[in-house]
Motif scaffolding. Structure first.
Motif, PDB file in Angstrom:
ATOM      1  N   CYS A  25     -26.679 -51.491 -56.775  1.00  0.00           N
ATOM      2  CA  CYS A  25     -27.152 -50.914 -55.519  1.00  0.00           C
ATOM      3  C   CYS A  25     -26.858 -49.417 -55.522  1.00  0.00           C
ATOM      4  CB  CYS A  25     -26.467 -51.583 -54.328  1.00  0.00           C
ATOM      5  SG  CYS A  25     -26.952 -53.307 -54.113  1.00  0.00           S
ATOM      6  N   ALA A  26     -27.585 -48.688 -54.708  1.00  0.00           N
ATOM      7  CA  ALA A  26     -27.420 -47.233 -54.651  1.00  0.00           C
ATOM      8  C   ALA A  26     -27.423 -46.782 -53.195  1.00  0.00           C
ATOM      9  CB  ALA A  26     -28.551 -46.549 -55.412  1.00  0.00           C
ATOM     10  N   ARG A  27     -26.602 -45.771 -52.916  1.00  0.00           N
ATOM     11  CA  ARG A  27     -26.571 -45.179 -51.584  1.00  0.00           C
ATOM     12  C   ARG A  27     -27.173 -43.782 -51.673  1.00  0.00           C
ATOM     13  NH1 ARG A  27     -23.121 -41.981 -48.892  1.00  0.00           N
ATOM     14  NH2 ARG A  27     -21.478 -42.197 -50.455  1.00  0.00           N
ATOM     15  N   PRO A  28     -28.362 -43.586 -51.093  1.00  0.00           N
ATOM     16  CA  PRO A  28     -29.017 -42.278 -51.144  1.00  0.00           C
ATOM     17  C   PRO A  28     -28.190 -41.198 -50.444  1.00  0.00           C
ATOM     18  CG  PRO A  28     -30.554 -43.975 -50.437  1.00  0.00           C
ATOM     19  CD  PRO A  28     -29.184 -44.583 -50.417  1.00  0.00           C
ATOM     20  N   ARG A  29     -28.379 -39.985 -50.890  1.00  0.00           N
ATOM     21  CA  ARG A  29     -27.676 -38.837 -50.309  1.00  0.00           C
ATOM     22  C   ARG A  29     -27.908 -38.799 -48.802  1.00  0.00           C
ATOM     23  NH1 ARG A  29     -24.952 -35.908 -52.736  1.00  0.00           N
ATOM     24  NH2 ARG A  29     -25.946 -35.980 -54.763  1.00  0.00           N
ATOM     25  N   GLY A  30     -26.813 -38.663 -48.051  1.00  0.00           N
ATOM     26  CA  GLY A  30     -26.893 -38.536 -46.610  1.00  0.00           C
ATOM     27  C   GLY A  30     -27.065 -39.836 -45.844  1.00  0.00           C
ATOM     28  N   LYS A  31     -27.088 -40.981 -46.543  1.00  0.00           N
ATOM     29  CA  LYS A  31     -27.253 -42.274 -45.865  1.00  0.00           C
ATOM     30  C   LYS A  31     -25.938 -43.047 -45.904  1.00  0.00           C
ATOM     31  CE  LYS A  31     -31.935 -42.194 -45.681  1.00  0.00           C
ATOM     32  NZ  LYS A  31     -33.027 -42.931 -45.218  1.00  0.00           N
ATOM     33  N   ASP A  32     -25.797 -43.977 -44.967  1.00  0.00           N
ATOM     34  CA  ASP A  32     -24.584 -44.790 -44.887  1.00  0.00           C
ATOM     35  C   ASP A  32     -24.773 -46.189 -45.455  1.00  0.00           C
ATOM     36  OD1 ASP A  32     -23.146 -42.774 -43.604  1.00  0.00           O
ATOM     37  OD2 ASP A  32     -23.846 -43.408 -41.629  1.00  0.00           O
ATOM     38  N   ILE A  33     -25.979 -46.523 -45.884  1.00  0.00           N
ATOM     39  CA  ILE A  33     -26.277 -47.884 -46.319  1.00  0.00           C
ATOM     40  C   ILE A  33     -26.725 -47.873 -47.781  1.00  0.00           C
ATOM     41  CG2 ILE A  33     -28.676 -47.852 -45.546  1.00  0.00           C
ATOM     42  CD1 ILE A  33     -28.136 -50.784 -44.511  1.00  0.00           C
ATOM     43  N   PHE A  34     -26.399 -48.955 -48.468  1.00  0.00           N
ATOM     44  CA  PHE A  34     -26.820 -49.126 -49.860  1.00  0.00           C
ATOM     45  C   PHE A  34     -28.151 -49.857 -49.899  1.00  0.00           C
ATOM     46  CE2 PHE A  34     -22.409 -48.229 -50.549  1.00  0.00           C
ATOM     47  CZ  PHE A  34     -22.341 -47.682 -51.824  1.00  0.00           C
ATOM     48  N   TYR A  35     -28.940 -49.574 -50.927  1.00  0.00           N
ATOM     49  CA  TYR A  35     -30.242 -50.208 -51.150  1.00  0.00           C
ATOM     50  C   TYR A  35     -30.334 -50.677 -52.594  1.00  0.00           C
ATOM     51  CZ  TYR A  35     -31.701 -47.553 -46.991  1.00  0.00           C
ATOM     52  OH  TYR A  35     -31.802 -47.026 -45.731  1.00  0.00           O
ATOM     53  N   ILE A  36     -31.250 -51.611 -52.835  1.00  0.00           N
ATOM     54  CA  ILE A  36     -31.629 -51.921 -54.208  1.00  0.00           C
ATOM     55  C   ILE A  36     -32.379 -50.682 -54.701  1.00  0.00           C
ATOM     56  CG2 ILE A  36     -32.908 -53.474 -55.715  1.00  0.00           C
ATOM     57  CD1 ILE A  36     -30.577 -54.815 -54.186  1.00  0.00           C
ATOM     58  N   PRO A  37     -32.065 -50.148 -55.872  1.00  0.00           N
ATOM     59  CA  PRO A  37     -32.731 -48.919 -56.337  1.00  0.00           C
ATOM     60  C   PRO A  37     -34.245 -49.094 -56.428  1.00  0.00           C
ATOM     61  CG  PRO A  37     -30.856 -49.456 -57.729  1.00  0.00           C
ATOM     62  CD  PRO A  37     -31.074 -50.627 -56.827  1.00  0.00           C
ATOM     63  N   GLY A  38     -34.968 -48.038 -56.106  1.00  0.00           N
ATOM     64  CA  GLY A  38     -36.424 -48.037 -56.141  1.00  0.00           C
ATOM     65  C   GLY A  38     -36.955 -47.084 -55.098  1.00  0.00           C
ATOM     66  N   GLY A  39     -38.170 -47.328 -54.652  1.00  0.00           N
ATOM     67  CA  GLY A  39     -38.720 -46.445 -53.641  1.00  0.00           C
ATOM     68  C   GLY A  39     -40.185 -46.696 -53.379  1.00  0.00           C
ATOM     69  N   LYS A  40     -40.792 -45.713 -52.714  1.00  0.00           N
ATOM     70  CA  LYS A  40     -42.192 -45.812 -52.294  1.00  0.00           C
ATOM     71  C   LYS A  40     -43.115 -45.215 -53.346  1.00  0.00           C
ATOM     72  CE  LYS A  40     -40.659 -45.007 -47.614  1.00  0.00           C
ATOM     73  NZ  LYS A  40     -40.569 -43.991 -46.585  1.00  0.00           N
ATOM     74  N   ARG A  41     -44.293 -45.792 -53.435  1.00  0.00           N
ATOM     75  CA  ARG A  41     -45.295 -45.294 -54.387  1.00  0.00           C
ATOM     76  C   ARG A  41     -45.863 -43.965 -53.917  1.00  0.00           C
ATOM     77  NH1 ARG A  41     -47.865 -49.524 -55.851  1.00  0.00           N
ATOM     78  NH2 ARG A  41     -46.972 -50.915 -54.331  1.00  0.00           N
ATOM     79  N   GLU A  42     -46.323 -43.187 -54.861  1.00  0.00           N
ATOM     80  CA  GLU A  42     -47.009 -41.926 -54.583  1.00  0.00           C
ATOM     81  C   GLU A  42     -48.468 -42.088 -54.990  1.00  0.00           C
ATOM     82  OE1 GLU A  42     -44.904 -38.815 -56.625  1.00  0.00           O
ATOM     83  OE2 GLU A  42     -43.160 -38.979 -55.301  1.00  0.00           O
ATOM     84  N   GLY A  43     -49.363 -41.777 -54.064  1.00  0.00           N
ATOM     85  CA  GLY A  43     -50.793 -41.856 -54.371  1.00  0.00           C
ATOM     86  C   GLY A  43     -51.209 -43.252 -54.772  1.00  0.00           C
ATOM     87  N   ASP A  44     -51.917 -43.341 -55.893  1.00  0.00           N
ATOM     88  CA  ASP A  44     -52.429 -44.631 -56.347  1.00  0.00           C
ATOM     89  C   ASP A  44     -51.600 -45.221 -57.491  1.00  0.00           C
ATOM     90  OD1 ASP A  44     -53.188 -42.827 -58.274  1.00  0.00           O
ATOM     91  OD2 ASP A  44     -55.302 -43.412 -58.312  1.00  0.00           O
ATOM     92  N   GLU A  45     -50.323 -44.901 -57.517  1.00  0.00           N
ATOM     93  CA  GLU A  45     -49.444 -45.461 -58.544  1.00  0.00           C
ATOM     94  C   GLU A  45     -49.433 -46.989 -58.468  1.00  0.00           C
ATOM     95  OE1 GLU A  45     -45.663 -42.516 -59.338  1.00  0.00           O
ATOM     96  OE2 GLU A  45     -45.580 -43.766 -57.542  1.00  0.00           O
ATOM     97  N   THR A  46     -49.293 -47.613 -59.618  1.00  0.00           N
ATOM     98  CA  THR A  46     -49.075 -49.056 -59.666  1.00  0.00           C
ATOM     99  C   THR A  46     -47.600 -49.326 -59.361  1.00  0.00           C
ATOM    100  OG1 THR A  46     -48.452 -49.063 -61.994  1.00  0.00           O
ATOM    101  CG2 THR A  46     -50.819 -49.298 -61.489  1.00  0.00           C
ATOM    102  N   GLU A  54     -39.282 -43.859 -60.023  1.00  0.00           N
ATOM    103  CA  GLU A  54     -38.184 -43.877 -59.057  1.00  0.00           C
ATOM    104  C   GLU A  54     -36.830 -44.102 -59.726  1.00  0.00           C
ATOM    105  OE1 GLU A  54     -37.748 -43.269 -55.887  1.00  0.00           O
ATOM    106  OE2 GLU A  54     -39.810 -42.995 -55.225  1.00  0.00           O
ATOM    107  N   ILE A  55     -36.771 -45.019 -60.672  1.00  0.00           N
ATOM    108  CA  ILE A  55     -35.488 -45.313 -61.317  1.00  0.00           C
ATOM    109  C   ILE A  55     -35.033 -44.137 -62.173  1.00  0.00           C
ATOM    110  CG2 ILE A  55     -34.288 -46.842 -62.924  1.00  0.00           C
ATOM    111  CD1 ILE A  55     -34.950 -47.919 -59.964  1.00  0.00           C
ATOM    112  N   GLU A  56     -35.946 -43.484 -62.837  1.00  0.00           N
ATOM    113  CA  GLU A  56     -35.560 -42.294 -63.602  1.00  0.00           C
ATOM    114  C   GLU A  56     -35.066 -41.194 -62.657  1.00  0.00           C
ATOM    115  OE1 GLU A  56     -37.040 -39.476 -67.255  1.00  0.00           O
ATOM    116  OE2 GLU A  56     -38.510 -40.784 -66.297  1.00  0.00           O
TER     117      GLU A  56
END
Length: 135
Positions: A25-46, A54-56
């Motif tokens: 799990c990862a805690r993003p900068r400035g956040k108090d909660i941990f998440y499973i690493p990843g994120g939102k797609r940009e444009g028409d990314e698969t 995101e992982i890189e």
């Protein structure tokens, strides 16, 4: 007859990395909660393209594209939206390191379930039921 307004969809992908019965799990900068690493797609990314990028960006490792496997998709409501998280496993090369976007990385067991968002909790439930996540 009253209908509910459509909720906005937050469409994400996540990397499920389990080692020794613990999930990364990862805690993003400035956040108090941990998440499973990843994120939102940009444009028409698969999903795979989003996951690799995101992982890189977050953990400074490269996922090996030929090892990416979908393990499930989860949805949970949040205020004014629904989060959809498509989860994938994958092998990687490099050394897991928190990038400038991430304040902290940690390995969680099921005992940490309340420390992650509702959509992540659904994944935790399935992983513990499958015997992959330690209690």
């Amino acid at each position: 007859m009253r209908t509910e307004p459509a909720r906005r969809l937050i469409d994400t992908v996540a990397w499920v990395r389990i080692e020794d019965g613990r999930i990364l799990c990862a805690r993003p900068r400035g956040k108090d909660i941990f998440y499973i690493p990843g994120g939102k797609r940009e444009g028409d990314e698969t999903d795979a393209q989003t996951l690799l990028r995101e992982i890189e960006e977050e953990l400074t490792v490269e996922l090996l594209p030929h090892t990416v496997v979908h393990v499930g998709t989860y949805e949970a409501p949040v205020p004014d939206a629904v989060v959809r998280m498509a989860c994938y496993t994958a092998d990687y090369s490099g050394i897991l390191t928190a990038s400038s976007e991430i304040d902290e990385i940690a390995w969680f067991t099921y005992a940490h379930r309340d420390d992650v968002p509702p959509v992540d909790q659904l994944l935790f439930d399935d992983l513990v039921e499958a015997g992959l996540l330690a209690r």
